[in-house]
Design an enzyme around this catalytic site. Structure first.
Site, PDB file in Angstrom:
ATOM      1  N   GLY A   1       0.834  -1.191   0.000  1.00  0.00           N
ATOM      2  CA  GLY A   1       0.000   0.000   0.000  1.00  0.00           C
ATOM      3  C   GLY A   1       0.869   1.242   0.000  1.00  0.00           C
ATOM      4  O   GLY A   1       1.948   1.257  -0.598  1.00  0.00           O
ATOM      5  N   CYS A   2       0.425   2.275   0.675  1.00  0.00           N
ATOM      6  CA  CYS A   2       1.156   3.547   0.704  1.00  0.00           C
ATOM      7  C   CYS A   2       2.595   3.341   1.175  1.00  0.00           C
ATOM      8  O   CYS A   2       2.839   2.827   2.268  1.00  0.00           O
ATOM      9  CB  CYS A   2       0.444   4.519   1.637  1.00  0.00           C
ATOM     10  SG  CYS A   2       1.378   6.033   1.946  1.00  0.00           S
ATOM     11  N   PHE A   3       3.551   3.761   0.343  1.00  0.00           N
ATOM     12  CA  PHE A   3       4.944   3.510   0.714  1.00  0.00           C
ATOM     13  C   PHE A   3       5.402   4.341   1.905  1.00  0.00           C
ATOM     14  O   PHE A   3       6.345   3.985   2.592  1.00  0.00           O
ATOM     15  CB  PHE A   3       5.910   3.621  -0.455  1.00  0.00           C
ATOM     16  CG  PHE A   3       5.784   4.806  -1.381  1.00  0.00           C
ATOM     17  CD1 PHE A   3       5.260   6.026  -0.980  1.00  0.00           C
ATOM     18  CD2 PHE A   3       6.215   4.694  -2.699  1.00  0.00           C
ATOM     19  CE1 PHE A   3       5.176   7.102  -1.848  1.00  0.00           C
ATOM     20  CE2 PHE A   3       6.129   5.760  -3.585  1.00  0.00           C
ATOM     21  CZ  PHE A   3       5.611   6.972  -3.151  1.00  0.00           C
TER      22      PHE A   3
END
Length: 200
Positions: free
Chosen positions: A32-34
């Site tokens: 998901g969001c890094f």
């Protein structure tokens, strides 16, 4: 003479003994969001560096704007450099599973779309074997309510993201905390994993 950790390596060299070097290895995870993956792994002892970036697509050196359009095939991912004498790849994979919802095929938490899917990118056959065995054991354990859909993929070229994405949680702590809370990441990870969840 009293030696500090800063002078020990120099002292060993002077007396003819080799200074012990870090055993640096690399792991790559998409979760998901890094920003969140980077923040989670920065807290693990033995992790030396984390870099947010893009992997798995068909475009060289993609930009964030290109990737979020969902037409380049890239995942948001984090390249992790770690000291293998301090933390094993098995431990990192174990932590990765418990920082995401590996049963969700469409993204992670509030972030939907291909670039936010989960994946383990194996650098070599040894990593692939460890990751596949870990995934199989997780599926067979019955801990999760659904099968693990996270693929184990061969590592492809990794492209570092723009500078403003690196260490985002440290550079923008208030914005990051608001994003993480409003996206529901920790709440869902706890719902999936209970006491085993890796959260803030």
């Amino acid at each position: 003479m009293r030696l500090t950790h800063l002078t020990l390596a120099a002292a060993l060299t002077i007396v003819g003994l080799p200074a012990q070097a870090e055993t640096r290895e690399t792991a790559i995870f998409a979760g998901g969001c890094f920003w969140c993956v980077e923040s989670d792994f920065d807290k693990i002892d033995g992790v030396l560096e984390t870099v947010s970036g893009y992997i798995g697509g068909h475009l060289d050196n993609p930009t964030y704007k290109q990737v979020v359009r969902e037409d380049t095939g890239h995942y948001e991912a984090v390249q992790i450099t770690y000291d293998a004498d301090l933390v094993s790849y098995e431990t990192l994979v174990h932590a990765f599973w418990r920082s995401v919802n590996p049963t969700d095929p469409g993204g992670q938490f509030c972030d939907r779309g291909d670039s936010y899917r989960t994946a383990v990118f194996a650098i070599d056959d040894a990593q692939r074997g460890i990751a596949e065995a870990s995934k199989q054991a997780l599926d067979e354990s019955g801990v999760l309510d659904a099968p693990v859909v996270t693929p184990i993929l061969d590592a492809a070229p990794f492209w570092p993201a723009e500078d403003y994405h690196q260490d985002y949680d440290k550079k923008n702590p208030l914005r990051y905390s608001f994003y993480r809370l409003s996206c529901g990441r920790d709440a869902e990870v706890r719902a999936v994993w209970g006491d085993e969840a890796l959260t803030h």
